[in-house]
Design an enzyme around this catalytic site. Structure first.
Site, mmCIF file in Angstrom:
data_model
loop_
_atom_site.group_PDB
_atom_site.id
_atom_site.type_symbol
_atom_site.label_atom_id
_atom_site.label_comp_id
_atom_site.label_asym_id
_atom_site.label_seq_id
_atom_site.Cartn_x
_atom_site.Cartn_y
_atom_site.Cartn_z
ATOM 1 N N ASP A 185 -8.742 -1.082 -4.639
ATOM 2 C CA ASP A 185 -7.384 -0.913 -5.155
ATOM 3 C C ASP A 185 -6.830 -2.256 -5.617
ATOM 4 O OD1 ASP A 185 -6.941 -2.214 -2.781
ATOM 5 O OD2 ASP A 185 -5.643 -0.679 -1.917
ATOM 6 N N GLY A 187 -4.128 -3.823 -4.361
ATOM 7 C CA GLY A 187 -3.423 -4.573 -3.325
ATOM 8 C C GLY A 187 -1.947 -4.246 -3.290
ATOM 9 N N GLY A 188 -1.462 -3.507 -4.283
ATOM 10 C CA GLY A 188 -0.047 -3.193 -4.369
ATOM 11 C C GLY A 188 0.468 -2.384 -3.193
ATOM 12 N N PHE A 189 -0.328 -1.429 -2.704
ATOM 13 C CA PHE A 189 0.113 -0.578 -1.594
ATOM 14 C C PHE A 189 0.403 -1.420 -0.354
ATOM 15 C CE2 PHE A 189 -0.868 1.791 2.290
ATOM 16 C CZ PHE A 189 0.001 2.863 2.169
ATOM 17 N N GLY A 342 2.049 6.942 -5.145
ATOM 18 C CA GLY A 342 3.474 6.916 -4.888
ATOM 19 C C GLY A 342 3.816 7.749 -3.675
ATOM 20 N N ASP A 395 -9.113 9.756 -0.142
ATOM 21 C CA ASP A 395 -9.437 8.601 0.695
ATOM 22 C C ASP A 395 -8.470 8.501 1.861
ATOM 23 O OD1 ASP A 395 -7.484 6.012 0.503
ATOM 24 O OD2 ASP A 395 -7.365 7.177 -1.346
ATOM 25 N N CYS A 437 -24.753 15.438 13.722
ATOM 26 C CA CYS A 437 -24.666 13.980 13.701
ATOM 27 C C CYS A 437 -25.430 13.370 14.869
ATOM 28 C CB CYS A 437 -23.200 13.527 13.734
ATOM 29 S SG CYS A 437 -22.415 13.613 15.353
ATOM 30 N N CYS A 440 -23.658 13.836 18.391
ATOM 31 C CA CYS A 440 -23.793 15.168 18.977
ATOM 32 C C CYS A 440 -25.241 15.476 19.352
ATOM 33 C CB CYS A 440 -23.269 16.220 18.012
ATOM 34 S SG CYS A 440 -21.468 16.211 17.843
#
Length: 487
Positions: A185, A187-189, A342, A395, A437, A440
């Site tokens: 991304d 970095g704004g978030f 947003g 994500d 997995c 388990c």
């Protein structure tokens, strides 16, 4: 007499020439277009502007971007026609392939082709904040079926820095994940989270700004004077590092340069993230600023595409008019995919209401041929609702965060390993009877209960491996349900 007349005419001629020259010089000074700034190499000193260097970086960013803006209105974002024609052509290194479209909903099954591998959609995207998944390494994630991984530019900017990652050969080599796709991304978030806190904190405080008393991990206090944690200008955003308190100036251009150093398959432009509770006029201003920043980011990206795809980030909160405007403008630009970002509502119900009226717009024309990503949302309830509206990828750090708090995901709902003592004697019983997995397969609930109560780090590793496997298994089951005509 004739001589005097000729001399007067000559003087008048000279005065006229001087006046024309003066007017010409003034006109040139007024109309002069700033020169194209030289390509700036991605170094720590350029990305991390000190207080004294910030004004220089600011003028550089302003110079390189001002020629893209309207001369009459500098707040007008770039018109689609100002981007090169070739940018609208399909990419040979990145594309979305539709396999099946549901007849019952907007749900669809497809594949995203990237330079580092295929992403089956709908798909879960694990978050590796600092270039590392919490609790498990990438080998375990690969075994769990993890394809696309999300890394955060904000944290990588602060440490180790884009120049270190570039010198190492790019992010794929640096984290030793050479054959799987990565997304980063802008970095704004994270930057705007400094101002308003997490999504949960923003909702609780109704969008009230946090103060800027930043503390490092050692407990050192920075910025003695109270004030806003971030400062937004038209050129970019100022903030302070949570690691050492240094002042950093992030611009649409510099964040793209950083992501070029990373070499991630999918990159995100710089945008402004307003809180859920915000005055409408401020929301309008924020959305328009995001449009301008994203256009600048895209233009910088197109200077050197470098086999990277760029997604736009659609904004507008839960405001129908602003969301519609954002969809229409950003999808008119040559982005390779669409991220929904947003404020997405105060709960899952409001998120699904938003998607219900917004996502049909992505079925129009060329929009339906590009991938759609929902940013930061990946709980099971939201996933099931959102994929029915045509979302392709999700994500979240949700599954790994749950594991650190003793919560395990199962087909029967969440399991809190420490609740009561019923798990302490669940000998031979795995977390989920149907799960394949490694956790388990080899361990039962009784042993996991013991590890968690004893605060053994091994619990986090085993729990994270299970939860990430569960999420990828869930997506595989949902893809099959769509193909079977159930969704």
């Amino acid at each position: 007499m004739k001589f005097i007349i000729l001399r007067s005419i000559w003087h008048i001629h000279i005065i006229i020439l001087l006046m024309i020259s003066l007017l010409t010089i003034q006109s040139c000074a007024f109309l002069q277009i700033p020169r194209r700034s030289a390509k700036v190499s991605t170094t720590m000193s350029q990305l991390f502007s000190s207080s004294s260097a910030s004004s220089s970086s600011s003028s550089l960013s302003s110079s390189s971007s001002s020629k893209q803006l309207s001369k009459d209105d500098p707040t007008t974002p770039d018109h689609p026609s100002t981007f090169p024609e070739w940018a609208y052509e399909p990419r040979d290194f990145f594309r979305y392939e539709l396999i099946y479209q549901s007849e019952k909903s907007q749900a669809r099954v497809g594949r995203i082709h990237t330079p580092h591998g295929i992403i089956d959609t709908p798909g879960f995207v694990a978050v590796a904040t600092n270039g590392a998944l919490k609790g498990l390494d990438f080998r375990q994630a690969d075994e769990a079926g993890q394809q696309l991984v999300f890394c955060n530019s904000y944290h990588l900017l602060l440490q180790p820095g884009p120049d270190v990652i570039e010198e190492a050969g790019g992010l794929h080599k640096y984290i030793n994940r050479p054959n799987k796709p990565l997304i980063t991304d802008s970095g704004g978030f994270q930057v705007f989270s400094l101002a308003y806190g997490s999504v949960k904190e923003s909702l609780e405080t109704e969008g009230e700004l946090k103060r800027s008393n930043i503390k490092s991990r050692r407990g050192d206090s920075f910025m003695a004077k109270d004030g806003p944690a971030v400062k937004v200008t038209e050129d970019g955003v100022y903030f302070r590092s949570y690691r050492d308190g240094r002042k950093i100036f992030l611009t649409p251009e510099s964040t793209v340069e950083a992501q070029k150093s990373y070499g991630s398959d999918i990159i995100i432009p710089l945008d402004q993230l307003p809180p859920y509770h915000i005055d409408r006029q401020k929301l309008v201003e924020s959305v328009h600023r995001s449009h301008r920043w994203e256009a600048r980011s895209l233009r910088k990206h197109l200077e050197n595409v470098q086999q990277q795809a760029m997604y736009c980030v659609v904004h507008g909160g839960v405001d129908v008019e602003m969301r519609t405007e954002s969809v229409n403008y950003l999808t008119s630009l040559p982005f390779d995919g669409y991220a929904i970002g947003g404020s997405l509502g105060k709960n899952s119900a409001e998120l699904l209401q938003l998607l219900d009226w917004m996502m049909p717009m992505f079925e129009q024309g060329h929009r339906k041929h590009k991938p759609r990503h929902l940013l930061g949302i990946a709980d099971e309830e939201s996933i099931r609702g959102a994929l029915a509206h045509g979302i392709d990828t999700f994500d979240s750090c949700y599954p790994t965060r749950l594991s650190r708090h003793g919560t395990l995901l199962t087909r029967n709902g969440k399991m809190h390993i420490a609740s009561g003592k019923r798990h302490s004697k669940a000998y031979g019983i795995p977390i989920d009877e149907e799960c394949k997995c490694s956790t388990c397969t080899h361990y039962d609930r009784a042993y996991l209960w013991h590890l968690f109560k004893a605060r053994e780090p091994l619990f986090i590793q085993l729990a994270a491996a299970h939860n990430v496997h569960y999420m990828n298994d869930l997506m595989a089951r949902l893809r099959q349900e769509i193909l079977d005509g159930k969704l």
